[in-house]
Motif scaffolding. Sequence first.
Motif, PDB file in Angstrom:
ATOM      1  N   VAL A 118     -65.690 -74.067-130.155  1.00  0.00           N
ATOM      2  CA  VAL A 118     -65.214 -73.993-131.538  1.00  0.00           C
ATOM      3  C   VAL A 118     -63.799 -74.552-131.680  1.00  0.00           C
ATOM      4  O   VAL A 118     -63.183 -74.421-132.747  1.00  0.00           O
ATOM      5  CB  VAL A 118     -65.274 -72.538-132.060  1.00  0.00           C
ATOM      6  CG1 VAL A 118     -66.704 -72.060-132.149  1.00  0.00           C
ATOM      7  CG2 VAL A 118     -64.447 -71.608-131.168  1.00  0.00           C
ATOM      8  N   ASP A 119     -63.287 -75.185-130.624  1.00  0.00           N
ATOM      9  CA  ASP A 119     -61.954 -75.792-130.706  1.00  0.00           C
ATOM     10  C   ASP A 119     -62.030 -77.306-130.899  1.00  0.00           C
ATOM     11  O   ASP A 119     -61.008 -77.998-130.877  1.00  0.00           O
ATOM     12  CB  ASP A 119     -61.132 -75.470-129.462  1.00  0.00           C
ATOM     13  CG  ASP A 119     -61.806 -75.906-128.168  1.00  0.00           C
ATOM     14  OD1 ASP A 119     -62.971 -76.375-128.239  1.00  0.00           O
ATOM     15  OD2 ASP A 119     -61.183 -75.778-127.102  1.00  0.00           O
ATOM     16  N   SER A 120     -63.238 -77.832-131.088  1.00  0.00           N
ATOM     17  CA  SER A 120     -63.421 -79.251-131.401  1.00  0.00           C
ATOM     18  C   SER A 120     -64.692 -79.396-132.230  1.00  0.00           C
ATOM     19  O   SER A 120     -65.591 -78.554-132.161  1.00  0.00           O
ATOM     20  CB  SER A 120     -63.525 -80.099-130.124  1.00  0.00           C
ATOM     21  OG  SER A 120     -64.648 -79.719-129.361  1.00  0.00           O
ATOM     22  N   HIS A 121     -64.741 -80.465-133.036  1.00  0.00           N
ATOM     23  CA  HIS A 121     -65.879 -80.645-133.941  1.00  0.00           C
ATOM     24  C   HIS A 121     -66.849 -81.684-133.378  1.00  0.00           C
ATOM     25  O   HIS A 121     -66.427 -82.777-132.995  1.00  0.00           O
ATOM     26  CB  HIS A 121     -65.395 -81.098-135.323  1.00  0.00           C
ATOM     27  CG  HIS A 121     -66.417 -80.936-136.395  1.00  0.00           C
ATOM     28  ND1 HIS A 121     -66.521 -79.801-137.173  1.00  0.00           N
ATOM     29  CD2 HIS A 121     -67.415 -81.756-136.809  1.00  0.00           C
ATOM     30  CE1 HIS A 121     -67.513 -79.931-138.026  1.00  0.00           C
ATOM     31  NE2 HIS A 121     -68.083 -81.111-137.823  1.00  0.00           N
ATOM     32  N   PRO A 122     -68.151 -81.366-133.315  1.00  0.00           N
ATOM     33  CA  PRO A 122     -69.131 -82.329-132.788  1.00  0.00           C
ATOM     34  C   PRO A 122     -69.191 -83.593-133.644  1.00  0.00           C
ATOM     35  O   PRO A 122     -69.168 -83.517-134.876  1.00  0.00           O
ATOM     36  CB  PRO A 122     -70.463 -81.553-132.866  1.00  0.00           C
ATOM     37  CG  PRO A 122     -70.082 -80.122-132.985  1.00  0.00           C
ATOM     38  CD  PRO A 122     -68.775 -80.089-133.700  1.00  0.00           C
ATOM     39  N   LYS A 123     -69.286 -84.737-132.997  1.00  0.00           N
ATOM     40  CA  LYS A 123     -69.333 -86.009-133.714  1.00  0.00           C
ATOM     41  C   LYS A 123     -70.610 -86.161-134.536  1.00  0.00           C
ATOM     42  O   LYS A 123     -70.613 -86.894-135.536  1.00  0.00           O
ATOM     43  CB  LYS A 123     -69.203 -87.169-132.717  1.00  0.00           C
ATOM     44  CG  LYS A 123     -67.841 -87.255-132.041  1.00  0.00           C
ATOM     45  CD  LYS A 123     -67.765 -88.441-131.107  1.00  0.00           C
ATOM     46  CE  LYS A 123     -66.399 -88.536-130.440  1.00  0.00           C
ATOM     47  NZ  LYS A 123     -66.319 -89.694-129.512  1.00  0.00           N
ATOM     48  N   ASN A 124     -71.674 -85.496-134.111  1.00  0.00           N
ATOM     49  CA  ASN A 124     -72.947 -85.658-134.815  1.00  0.00           C
ATOM     50  C   ASN A 124     -73.196 -84.560-135.852  1.00  0.00           C
ATOM     51  O   ASN A 124     -74.327 -84.339-136.273  1.00  0.00           O
ATOM     52  CB  ASN A 124     -74.107 -85.683-133.817  1.00  0.00           C
ATOM     53  CG  ASN A 124     -74.264 -84.368-133.074  1.00  0.00           C
ATOM     54  OD1 ASN A 124     -73.293 -83.675-132.799  1.00  0.00           O
ATOM     55  ND2 ASN A 124     -75.502 -84.017-132.749  1.00  0.00           N
ATOM     56  N   PHE A 125     -72.126 -83.863-136.270  1.00  0.00           N
ATOM     57  CA  PHE A 125     -72.256 -82.801-137.257  1.00  0.00           C
ATOM     58  C   PHE A 125     -71.249 -83.038-138.380  1.00  0.00           C
ATOM     59  O   PHE A 125     -70.039 -82.902-138.189  1.00  0.00           O
ATOM     60  CB  PHE A 125     -72.020 -81.435-136.599  1.00  0.00           C
ATOM     61  CG  PHE A 125     -72.195 -80.258-137.517  1.00  0.00           C
ATOM     62  CD1 PHE A 125     -73.217 -80.211-138.442  1.00  0.00           C
ATOM     63  CD2 PHE A 125     -71.318 -79.184-137.456  1.00  0.00           C
ATOM     64  CE1 PHE A 125     -73.379 -79.131-139.287  1.00  0.00           C
ATOM     65  CE2 PHE A 125     -71.461 -78.082-138.287  1.00  0.00           C
ATOM     66  CZ  PHE A 125     -72.504 -78.058-139.211  1.00  0.00           C
ATOM     67  N   LYS A 126     -71.761 -83.425-139.555  1.00  0.00           N
ATOM     68  CA  LYS A 126     -70.904 -83.711-140.704  1.00  0.00           C
ATOM     69  C   LYS A 126     -71.061 -82.582-141.729  1.00  0.00           C
ATOM     70  O   LYS A 126     -72.185 -82.285-142.154  1.00  0.00           O
ATOM     71  CB  LYS A 126     -71.298 -85.041-141.364  1.00  0.00           C
ATOM     72  CG  LYS A 126     -71.482 -86.207-140.403  1.00  0.00           C
ATOM     73  CD  LYS A 126     -70.182 -86.611-139.745  1.00  0.00           C
ATOM     74  CE  LYS A 126     -70.388 -87.820-138.834  1.00  0.00           C
ATOM     75  NZ  LYS A 126     -69.154 -88.214-138.130  1.00  0.00           N
ATOM     76  N   PHE A 127     -69.947 -81.971-142.102  1.00  0.00           N
ATOM     77  CA  PHE A 127     -69.972 -80.862-143.062  1.00  0.00           C
ATOM     78  C   PHE A 127     -69.084 -81.216-144.251  1.00  0.00           C
ATOM     79  O   PHE A 127     -67.914 -81.562-144.076  1.00  0.00           O
ATOM     80  CB  PHE A 127     -69.473 -79.577-142.400  1.00  0.00           C
ATOM     81  CG  PHE A 127     -69.790 -78.324-143.171  1.00  0.00           C
ATOM     82  CD1 PHE A 127     -70.718 -77.415-142.686  1.00  0.00           C
ATOM     83  CD2 PHE A 127     -69.143 -78.037-144.369  1.00  0.00           C
ATOM     84  CE1 PHE A 127     -71.012 -76.251-143.388  1.00  0.00           C
ATOM     85  CE2 PHE A 127     -69.438 -76.890-145.088  1.00  0.00           C
ATOM     86  CZ  PHE A 127     -70.367 -75.995-144.594  1.00  0.00           C
TER      87      PHE A 127
END
Length: 353
Positions: A118-127
Amino acid sequence: MKPVTTQQPQPPTPAEMWENSLLQITDNCKADTEVLYCNGAVIGTLGNFSASTGKAKSRKTFNVTALTAAALKNGEVMAYIGELPENKRTILYIDTEQSPYHCQRVIWRILRLAGLPVDSHPKNFKFASLRPYSPEQRLAMIEYAISTTPGIGLVIIDGIRDLMYDINNATEATNVITRLMSWTDRYQIHIHTVLHQNKADDNVRGHIGTELNNKAETVLQIAKSIDDNSISEVTAPLIRSIDMEPMAFSVDDEGLPKQEHDHEFGKKTVKRGFNYGELSDAQHRQALEATFANGDIKGYKAVIAALTDGYASIGYKRSYSIISRLKRFLTNKRMIEIDEATKAYRFNPQYYY
């Protein structure tokens, strides 16, 4: 020097559209790709859309976070299983109601449920939080995102009501549903939407609700248990696949949904596991050796089919739903294991029964 002019492509004529729409019995029409499952039932395929419905505070978004996490993990979360193709692992999540702070809490839940940091955002997840915009702006932004983001497999729209001004306007409702059907077909994605139910009954709200029921592949209904307000029940009153067994979940102290395996739905107790007493250790081993005789098996659908044949070979012929519960039992007992990298199932002969 004359300026160079580019000719804009002309839209297809009605005659061309008609010719492109004709089907023949000899055409090679491929089956829709299954990407989302719940308790062994197919609830989502590429080229179609589904919905979650429920009254206010029934925990619809908590349920959708589990479904999204399964797709992001491309594995199992609660009773949900995601199996997106390699080239369609990008997920778009559109929220139309909540503030950025509460949207970020949803992101946190999804990442935690998927077992991701939870300290980085996945590249394949757009919110995206579209709360400040008008319905036509939201529609335009969603269409832009779907058409320009590579590798999309799943789109979550929480909630679809905010894509229109009047929930009872037939023209607006038809326009929104037509957009969903067009996007899913053109880009071969699955869209899952969220819509409230009426306060007075279990019907989904407005004309958009009627259209959703008529066109959706699956409609999940989330409702608080009559006997225990801390538990929400998930059923599928409308589903094109085999009937889905109900699921129940609560929310733990961290604010994460967790499945309640032993929940009683009304007066009927739904068995959430496989009765291990039905078969002996030797029978399981014989069936599993037959199932995995040709090596590892990749994919949920493929392993269910193989288990069906493997257990039938020892005389244990059961339905799809029973075999899906058996598969969960085998996984929990580590009699079969899954490689998270390749999503391939393998037999573990060193299991402890």
